[in-house]
Design a protein around this motif. Sequence first.
Motif, mmCIF file in Angstrom:
data_model
loop_
_atom_site.group_PDB
_atom_site.id
_atom_site.type_symbol
_atom_site.label_atom_id
_atom_site.label_comp_id
_atom_site.label_asym_id
_atom_site.label_seq_id
_atom_site.Cartn_x
_atom_site.Cartn_y
_atom_site.Cartn_z
ATOM 1 N N LEU A 87 36.723 31.256 21.552
ATOM 2 C CA LEU A 87 35.745 31.228 22.654
ATOM 3 C C LEU A 87 35.824 32.254 23.681
ATOM 4 C CD1 LEU A 87 35.370 26.973 22.711
ATOM 5 C CD2 LEU A 87 33.709 29.047 21.750
ATOM 6 N N GLY A 88 36.723 33.127 23.297
ATOM 7 C CA GLY A 88 36.985 34.398 24.214
ATOM 8 C C GLY A 88 37.356 34.204 25.975
ATOM 9 N N ASN A 89 36.902 35.546 26.350
ATOM 10 C CA ASN A 89 37.042 35.806 27.755
ATOM 11 C C ASN A 89 36.652 34.790 28.668
ATOM 12 O OD1 ASN A 89 38.425 38.107 27.616
ATOM 13 N ND2 ASN A 89 36.791 39.407 26.902
ATOM 14 N N LYS A 90 35.548 34.278 28.395
ATOM 15 C CA LYS A 90 34.995 33.036 29.203
ATOM 16 C C LYS A 90 35.861 32.123 29.714
ATOM 17 C CE LYS A 90 31.251 29.615 29.563
ATOM 18 N NZ LYS A 90 30.067 28.816 28.753
ATOM 19 N N PHE A 91 36.895 31.769 28.626
ATOM 20 C CA PHE A 91 37.464 30.582 29.149
ATOM 21 C C PHE A 91 38.944 31.180 29.753
ATOM 22 C CE2 PHE A 91 34.842 29.456 25.950
ATOM 23 C CZ PHE A 91 34.132 28.094 26.401
ATOM 24 N N LEU A 92 39.353 32.347 29.470
ATOM 25 C CA LEU A 92 40.322 33.024 30.173
ATOM 26 C C LEU A 92 39.911 33.125 31.664
ATOM 27 C CD1 LEU A 92 41.240 35.815 27.859
ATOM 28 C CD2 LEU A 92 42.742 33.840 28.552
ATOM 29 N N SER A 93 38.583 33.253 31.881
ATOM 30 C CA SER A 93 38.276 33.423 33.288
ATOM 31 C C SER A 93 38.186 32.090 34.119
ATOM 32 C CB SER A 93 36.725 33.689 33.511
ATOM 33 O OG SER A 93 35.637 32.964 33.019
ATOM 34 N N HIS A 94 38.181 30.981 33.124
ATOM 35 C CA HIS A 94 38.404 29.494 33.816
ATOM 36 C C HIS A 94 39.770 29.576 34.341
ATOM 37 C CE1 HIS A 94 34.708 28.060 31.319
ATOM 38 N NE2 HIS A 94 34.298 28.587 32.504
ATOM 39 N N ILE A 95 40.758 29.760 33.753
ATOM 40 C CA ILE A 95 42.209 29.814 34.001
ATOM 41 C C ILE A 95 42.455 30.627 35.355
ATOM 42 C CG2 ILE A 95 44.631 30.286 33.264
ATOM 43 C CD1 ILE A 95 43.627 30.151 30.514
ATOM 44 N N ARG A 96 41.692 31.668 35.807
ATOM 45 C CA ARG A 96 41.993 32.225 37.143
ATOM 46 C C ARG A 96 41.753 31.346 38.191
ATOM 47 N NH1 ARG A 96 42.649 37.608 35.459
ATOM 48 N NH2 ARG A 96 41.441 38.207 33.601
ATOM 49 N N GLU A 97 40.765 30.276 37.844
ATOM 50 C CA GLU A 97 40.459 29.654 38.940
ATOM 51 C C GLU A 97 41.410 28.218 39.514
ATOM 52 O OE1 GLU A 97 36.441 28.210 37.945
ATOM 53 O OE2 GLU A 97 35.764 30.084 37.717
ATOM 54 N N VAL A 98 42.427 28.030 38.819
ATOM 55 C CA VAL A 98 43.356 27.000 38.891
ATOM 56 C C VAL A 98 44.670 27.505 39.625
ATOM 57 C CG1 VAL A 98 42.542 25.895 36.773
ATOM 58 C CG2 VAL A 98 44.606 27.336 36.802
ATOM 59 N N ASP A 99 45.265 26.566 40.357
ATOM 60 C CA ASP A 99 46.436 26.884 40.834
ATOM 61 C C ASP A 99 47.672 26.950 40.314
ATOM 62 O OD1 ASP A 99 45.160 26.893 43.942
ATOM 63 O OD2 ASP A 99 45.028 24.697 43.362
ATOM 64 N N ALA A 100 47.710 25.949 38.948
ATOM 65 C CA ALA A 100 48.840 25.877 38.067
ATOM 66 C C ALA A 100 48.274 25.765 36.751
ATOM 67 C CB ALA A 100 49.977 25.053 38.356
ATOM 68 N N VAL A 101 49.144 26.239 35.637
ATOM 69 C CA VAL A 101 48.641 26.069 34.341
ATOM 70 C C VAL A 101 49.577 25.016 33.827
ATOM 71 C CG1 VAL A 101 48.396 27.248 31.949
ATOM 72 C CG2 VAL A 101 47.961 28.464 34.347
ATOM 73 N N GLY A 190 44.603 37.568 41.237
ATOM 74 C CA GLY A 190 43.644 36.945 40.306
ATOM 75 C C GLY A 190 44.638 36.903 38.713
ATOM 76 N N LEU A 191 45.733 37.488 38.805
ATOM 77 C CA LEU A 191 46.433 37.599 37.526
ATOM 78 C C LEU A 191 46.908 36.471 37.087
ATOM 79 C CD1 LEU A 191 48.847 40.545 38.581
ATOM 80 C CD2 LEU A 191 46.771 40.692 37.310
ATOM 81 N N LEU A 192 46.803 36.208 35.775
ATOM 82 C CA LEU A 192 47.069 35.018 34.998
ATOM 83 C C LEU A 192 48.510 34.686 34.682
ATOM 84 C CD1 LEU A 192 44.158 35.151 32.349
ATOM 85 C CD2 LEU A 192 43.972 34.004 34.623
ATOM 86 N N SER A 193 49.346 35.929 34.462
ATOM 87 C CA SER A 193 50.504 35.795 33.683
ATOM 88 C C SER A 193 51.533 35.084 35.039
ATOM 89 C CB SER A 193 50.878 37.110 33.357
ATOM 90 O OG SER A 193 50.123 37.523 32.492
ATOM 91 N N ILE A 194 51.037 35.318 36.089
ATOM 92 C CA ILE A 194 52.176 34.980 37.116
ATOM 93 C C ILE A 194 51.626 33.607 37.727
ATOM 94 C CG2 ILE A 194 52.834 37.346 37.781
ATOM 95 C CD1 ILE A 194 50.691 37.049 40.086
ATOM 96 N N LYS A 195 50.846 32.603 37.330
ATOM 97 C CA LYS A 195 50.430 31.594 37.776
ATOM 98 C C LYS A 195 51.447 30.505 37.184
ATOM 99 C CE LYS A 195 45.388 31.739 37.946
ATOM 100 N NZ LYS A 195 45.350 31.341 39.417
ATOM 101 N N PRO A 196 51.931 29.656 38.309
ATOM 102 C CA PRO A 196 53.098 28.527 38.134
ATOM 103 C C PRO A 196 52.489 27.834 36.869
ATOM 104 C CG PRO A 196 52.370 28.659 40.309
ATOM 105 C CD PRO A 196 51.185 29.530 39.720
ATOM 106 N N LYS A 197 53.589 27.698 35.989
ATOM 107 C CA LYS A 197 53.236 26.929 34.709
ATOM 108 C C LYS A 197 54.212 25.582 34.533
ATOM 109 C CE LYS A 197 52.998 31.469 32.683
ATOM 110 N NZ LYS A 197 53.191 32.287 33.863
ATOM 111 N N ILE A 198 53.554 24.642 33.729
ATOM 112 C CA ILE A 198 54.284 23.494 33.441
ATOM 113 C C ILE A 198 54.012 23.261 31.915
ATOM 114 C CG2 ILE A 198 54.353 21.010 33.561
ATOM 115 C CD1 ILE A 198 53.188 21.284 36.300
#
Length: 367
Positions: A87-101, A190-198
């Motif tokens: 389902l591609g890039n559309k869903f990667l864009s949704h990750i940009r909107e959250v504080d933590a992953v 807006g970088l995904l890779s540096i979002k805090p992760k659990i």
Amino acid sequence: MSFKCGIVGLPNVGKSTLFNALTNSSKAQAANFPFCTIDPNVGVVPVPDERLSKLSKVSNSKKVINTTISFVDIAGLVKGASKGEGLGNKFLSHIREVDAVIHMIRCFDSDDIQNVNPDVNPVRDLEIIETEMMLADLESIQKRLEKNNKKNVDEEQLKILEIALDCINNDKDISVLKTQFDTKQLNQSGLLSIKPKIYVCNVDEQSVQNGNKYTNDFIEKFGNENTLIVSADIENQINELPAEEKKNYMEMIGLKETGLNMLIQKGYNILELDTYFTSGPEETRAWTIKKNCTAPKAAGEIHTDFEKGFIRAETISYEDFIANDGWVNSKANGKMRLEGKDYIVKDGDVLNFRFNTWPNFLHTKVN
């Protein structure tokens, strides 16, 4: 403030089941086929805090209001998502909107639940997701650093993007950015890779107490500081029980805390959040703030006028408030302090803000 956690992972790892358990809903379709979630589901959940009920009892409050956390169930990603696979890039864009992953990782065997890969391998699965997020960042950085777009990037963000590009291209640890820039600056990138992760290892019922070979392999590789072992199926079962039965069932299977409580605690830790309280006859309420937040900023969580016209904060620690039976006795016993603009609010502080609103000078208790 409320914070938002996005639940990500490969298809069929239990994301929607966990989402439904955490939010006590059936918003998210949980089915035995890939991509059963298309549009992200969002659930807002009160943050449990036993201090609220005790404060409310002391203040004889009419209402109790918890602070909240939002969970977002994001569609399953696959290898090649950054290039439009699945389902591609559309869903990667949704990750940009959250504080933590929240990375949901499959750590169970099942002949009944499809696996998009030929075997269960949690280390490989996480690496697939993180690689896709990094590739998405790479594409985004390259576009923003193109000559025509570069002029629209401020100097601070330019530095972040250039360091991130060097890290991705040369296989360096991108978390080095966290030592050089503050959270606000990094969020703006807006970088995904540096979002805090659990990391949530989804296991079967037999493995919920001590884990299994899959969780052992995962923790050996990624550590246990931000790793939780949870059974999404058990969390769903717990949610369907009456309150008293929940407690008994959890004791029977050896669970000390629900997955929701564990995730919230981890979320507060990795996002560096604290809670302060307002308490009076009308209401007792919890407010979420960043650690090292000044009193005026904390007041601004209630209303911007509180921050703009801040004078001082009447401050009592939670422990003193309870021990002295509220505002009046705490003040009489010398436990109430008047704190100014430079005061750093502590977790558990009970606050009453004095502020000036033009043209009227107001002294107000937030009840």
